[in-house]
Enzyme design. Structure first.
Site, PDB file in Angstrom:
ATOM      1  N   GLU A 189     -35.942  11.358  14.479  1.00 31.81           N
ATOM      2  CA  GLU A 189     -35.564  12.470  13.670  1.00 31.81           C
ATOM      3  C   GLU A 189     -37.047  12.811  12.889  1.00 31.81           C
ATOM      4  O   GLU A 189     -36.964  12.917  11.784  1.00 31.81           O
ATOM      5  CB  GLU A 189     -34.371  12.014  12.549  1.00 31.81           C
ATOM      6  CG  GLU A 189     -33.244  11.717  13.412  1.00 31.81           C
ATOM      7  CD  GLU A 189     -32.287  11.639  12.482  1.00 31.81           C
ATOM      8  OE1 GLU A 189     -32.475  10.934  11.473  1.00 31.81           O
ATOM      9  OE2 GLU A 189     -31.037  11.901  12.724  1.00 31.81           O
ATOM     10  N   GLU A 272     -26.479  10.961  18.547  1.00 34.06           N
ATOM     11  CA  GLU A 272     -25.796  10.279  17.181  1.00 34.06           C
ATOM     12  C   GLU A 272     -24.533  10.947  16.997  1.00 34.06           C
ATOM     13  O   GLU A 272     -24.381  12.050  16.141  1.00 34.06           O
ATOM     14  CB  GLU A 272     -26.691  10.044  16.127  1.00 34.06           C
ATOM     15  CG  GLU A 272     -28.068   9.282  16.280  1.00 34.06           C
ATOM     16  CD  GLU A 272     -28.607   9.059  15.060  1.00 34.06           C
ATOM     17  OE1 GLU A 272     -28.225   9.465  13.876  1.00 34.06           O
ATOM     18  OE2 GLU A 272     -29.616   8.459  15.108  1.00 34.06           O
TER      19      GLU A 272
END
Length: 650
Positions: A189, A272
Site C-alpha cells: 500500500e 485484501e
C-alpha cells in the site's frame, strides 16, 4: 574450428532441451508456470481463479500451522497469502532467525504439502498491525536518521542485506521451481504513503535479481486513482492489485485497476477482501455481518474475479509485537489488542462453527464449484478452573534481578529505548531533583507510550518508592507529584512502557521511551540513568522470597461451556485490592497428563494492566479496565503435563 565447435555445442544443448520438453509432454507433465494474460490468471495452461486468504505464520504457534491451513482449505481456499516480518527474522543487525515462529520455509513447504498455493508479501514494509510495520526497531538507532520507505541510500543498503538472506531461501519455493509461491508482493500500500517511484523500481530490480524474471511480482494499493497512481509500477511489468472496503461495488474499481496495468495484464483481484477489521484498546470489538460479507464476496467470485480474504485466520499478537495507529497527530495514539481475531471466519482459537465461516464457505462453493473438503476435527479446550496467585515481589524488590548492570545507560538527557538497546517492553529512567514547596509539577512533553512515575529520597533504599501517577502519550498531561521530606535530593523513577510501534501512516518512525526533556517546575532535569528490563527468567521468580500471599482469589466458578463469553473464561484468576506499584504475581495449575493438555483462555476481569507469561512464554498484554479484550488465548503447545506457571506483571 572454434566457431564450428561453438555452434555444434549450441545445437547439442538445444536438442537436449527439446528432448527434455518432449519427454515431459509424453509423460503428461506440463511445465509448471503461472502468469497473467488476457486479463486473467493462468496456471499450467489453464485459466485460474485465486480464492485466497491471509494466514500469518508468525501469529500462530508452529504446532498449529497445519490445523489452520486445513481449516482454510476446508473453507474453499486454494491460495494462502502471508507477510514476512523483517523484525522477526533480523531482531539484531545481521543476527538471523529462521526457527520456531520464524521458520518460514517449513510453513511454505507445509502449504505445498496441503496443495495450497502461496502469495508472499516480502515487504520490506508490511503494515499488518505489526510492530513498526515489520521493520526492525534497530533501524531507528541509525544516524543520520533513516528515511524509511524511500530511496535513502543507507536504508536501501539494509533492505538489500535483508533480501540477500531472505530471497535465496524463497527462490527454490517459487512455482516454476516446483514450489507453491505463485506471486511475490513488493512493499505494501505504498500509494497511501508516498510517490517515490525510484524506491519501488529499486525493489523490483532487487527482487528480480534473486527471483528471476518469470515470477509474477505485484503491488497492493487502495482502489483509488491517487493510491494507484503513486503505488503502481506498470512500466516494470508489476501487476497492480487493489483493495477496497467490503461492500463497495468491486467492478468499477477493477476497471480503474486496468489503467494501472499493462494491456491484458489486469486480472481483477481484491488482494485484501476484508472479512472483519482491527481493534484498538478502548474500542468495541470490531465485527462485520456474515451475510453482507458473503454477499460482497459473491459479487466478485461469481463474476470470475479473484479475492484474498484478509483475514482468513487472524491469530494472536504474542509477545510485544502488536502494532498501533495514530490520528491527525502522533499523540492520537491507539495500540492494537493482543488478539488479532479480526472477526475472521477462522477464529483466533481455530473455531469454524460460526455464521461467517459457513456463509463464506457456501459462497465459495457456489461460485467456483470447488468440492467441499471435510472440516478438521475441533481442537479441544479445557477449563482448568481458578488459579490462586501469590505476590512474589514488587518491581523495585527484584529490580536488580531483571536488569543487567552492564546494559545500564548513562546520559545527560533521556535516551530513546532503542538507543539503550531495549527494543521492546519496559525501560526505567532515573534522575534526581531538589524538592520545593508541598508538591512539584512534572512535565514530559513527549513520552512513548505510558509512564508510571515514582519518587523516593535518594539516600533511601530503592525499594522505598512512592507511586505518583501516570503520564500517557495520548493525554500529554502534567503530573502533580508530592515533595518528600528528604535530607537529600528526591529520586525520580519513571517506568516507561512501549505499547507497540505505529505500523501505518506518516508517523511510522516511532521511537519509544522519553523523547523530550523532563521538567520539574519548569526546570530541566539532567544526569539520567536508564535501566533496560528483561523478562527471560520469570520462571525463577518463585525462588525469590515471597512477600505476601493473596488470601482469596474470589470469583464465581467459571464454565467452559455455554455462551460465547463463558467460552473465553477457561482459566481464571481474579484479584482484589491490587496496589498501584508494579508487582509480580505467580500462580500454578496442574495438568494430569499429556492427554488433558488442551487449549484454554486466561480471564483477567477485575485486573488493571499488564503482561502475562505462561511457562515463560509471553502470551501478550492484558488491559481489561480499558477493554475490550478481557481474556488471553493460551494454545495447548505452550502448556505441559504437570506443573504450569503463570506470571503476571505491571
Amino acid at each position: 574450428m572454434a566457431s564450428a565447435g561453438g555452434f555444434g555445442g549450441l545445437s547439442l544443448l538445444l536438442a537436449l532441451s527439446l528432448c527434455s520438453a518432449l519427454a515431459s509432454t509424453v509423460h503428461g507433465e506440463a511445465p509448471r508456470r503461472f502468469w497473467i494474460e488476457d486479463d486473467a490468471f493462468w496456471k499450467d495452461g489453464a485459466p485460474f481463479q485465486i480464492v485466497g486468504g491471509d494466514v500469518h505464520y508468525f501469529r500462530i504457534v508452529p504446532e498449529y500451522w497445519k490445523d489452520r491451513l486445513l481449516r482454510a482449505k476446508a473453507l474453499g481456499l486454494n491460495t494462502i497469502q502471508t507477510y514476512v516480518p523483517w523484525n522477526l527474522h533480523e531482531p539484531e543487525p545481521q543476527s538471523w532467525e529462521f526457527k520456531g515462529f520464524a521458520d518460514i520455509e517449513s510453513y511454505l513447504r507445509l502449504a505445498q504439502e496441503l496443495e495450497m498455493l502461496v502469495m508472499l508479501r516480502v515487504g520490506p514494509y508490511i503494515c499488518g498491525e505489526w510492530d513498526l510495520g515489520g521493520f526492525p526497531p534497530w533501524l531507528l538507532t541509525i544516524e543520520p536518521a533513516l528515511k524509511l520507505r524511500s530511496s535513502d541510500a543507507t536504508y536501501l543498503s539494509l533492505v538489500e542485506r535483508w533480501w540477500r538472506v531472505l530471497l535465496p531461501k524463497v527462490a527454490p519455493l517459487l512455482y516454476e521451481n516446483g514450489g507453491p509461491i505463485i506471486m511475490v508482493q513488493i512493499e505494501n500500500e505504498f500509494g497511501s504513503f508516498g510517490d517515490d517511484k525510484n524506491y519501488l523500481h529499486y525493489l523490483v530490480q532487487l527482487a528480480r535479481r534473486y527471483l528471476g524474471n518469470d515470477i509474477v511480482l505485484y503491488t497492493t494499493d487502495g482502489g483509488t486513482t491517487n493510491t494507484l497512481k503513486n503505488g503502481a509500477i506498470l512500466q516494470d511489468d508489476v501487476f497492480a492489485a487493489v483493495d477496497f472496503s467490503t461492500g463497495d461495488d468491486p467492478w468499477p474499481i477493477f476497471r480503474l485497476q486496468k489503467k494501472y496495468n499493462l494491456p491484458g495484464k489486469s486480472a481483477p483481484l481484491s488482494a485484501e477482501f476484508y472479512t472483519g477489521w482491527l481493534t484498538h484498546w478502548g474500542e468495541s470489538i470490531a465485527t462485520t455481518d456474515a451475510s453482507s460479507t458473503a454477499k460482497a464476496l459473491k459479487s466478485i467470485l461469481c463474476r470470475n474475479g479473484s479475492a484474498v480474504l484478509y483475514m482468513a485466520h487472524g491469530g494472536t499478537n504474542f509477545g510485544f509485537y502488536n502494532g498501533a495507529n495514530t490520528g491527525q497527530t502522533e499523540y492520537e495514539y491507539k495500540a492494537d489488542l493482543t488478539s488479532y481475531d479480526y472477526d475472521a471466519p477462522i477464529k483466533e482459537h481455530g473455531d469454524v462453527h460460526n455464521p461467517k465461516y459457513k456463509a463464506l464457505r457456501r459462497v465459495i462453493h457456489e461460485c467456483t464449484g470447488t468440492p467441499l473438503h471435510p472440516l478438521p476435527a475441533d481442537i479441544e479446550r479445557a477449563s482448568y478452573g481458578l488459579v490462586k496467585l501469590q505476590k512474589v515481589a514488587s518491581f523495585f524488590d527484584i529490580f536488580d534481578k531483571i536488569c543487567d548492570p552492564l546494559k545500564v545507560a548513562v546520559s545527560e538527557q533521556p535516551l530513546s529505548m532503542e538507543l539503550t538497546g531495549q527494543m521492546f517492553g519496559f525501560l526505567l529512567y532515573v534522575s534526581e531533583y531538589q524538592g520545593k514547596g508541598p508538591y512539584s509539577i512534572l512535565s514530559i512533553p513527549k513520552v512513548h507510550d505510558r509512564a508510571q512515575v515514582f519518587v523516593s529520597c535518594s539516600l533511601d533504599d530503592v525499594r522505598n518508592q512512592i507511586y505518583a501517577g501516570v503520564i500517557e502519550r495520548w493525554s500529554s498531561k502534567t503530573l502533580q507529584i508530592p515533595t518528600l521530606n528528604c535530607s537529600s535530593n528526591i529520586r525520580l523513577s519513571i517506568l516507561v512502557e512501549n505499547m507497540g510501534r505505529v505500523n501505518y501512516g506518516p508517523y511510522i518512525f516511532d521511537q519509544k521511551g522519553i523523547l523530550s526533556t523532563v521538567e520539574i517546575d519548569g526546570v530541566t532535569l539532567h544526569h539520567w540513568k536508564m535501566y533496560p528490563l528483561s523478562f527471560n527468567l520469570l520462571e525463577n521468580l518463585s525462588k525469590f522470597q515471597p512477600i505476601q500471599q493473596i488470601t482469596d482469589a474470589r470469583a464465581s466458578k467459571v464454565s467452559s461451556h455455554g455462551g460465547s463469553q463463558n467460552k473465553l473464561r477457561d482459566l481464571s484468576f481474579y484479584l482484589n485490592g491490587k496496589s498501584e506499584e508494579p508487582e509480580f504475581y505467580e500462580g500454578h495449575f496442574h495438568i494430569d497428563s499429556n492427554s488433558t493438555v488442551k487449549d484454554t483462555f486466561i480471564s483477567f476481569r477485575g485486573w488493571n494492566k499488564g503482561v502475562a507469561f505462561v511457562n515463560n512464554f509471553n502470551i501478550g498484554r492484558f488491559w481489561p479496565v480499558t477493554g475490550p479484550q478481557c481474556a488471553l488465548y493460551v494454545p495447548a503447545p505452550i502448556l505441559r503435563s504437570g506443573d504450569n506457571i503463570v506470571v503476571c506483571t505491571f
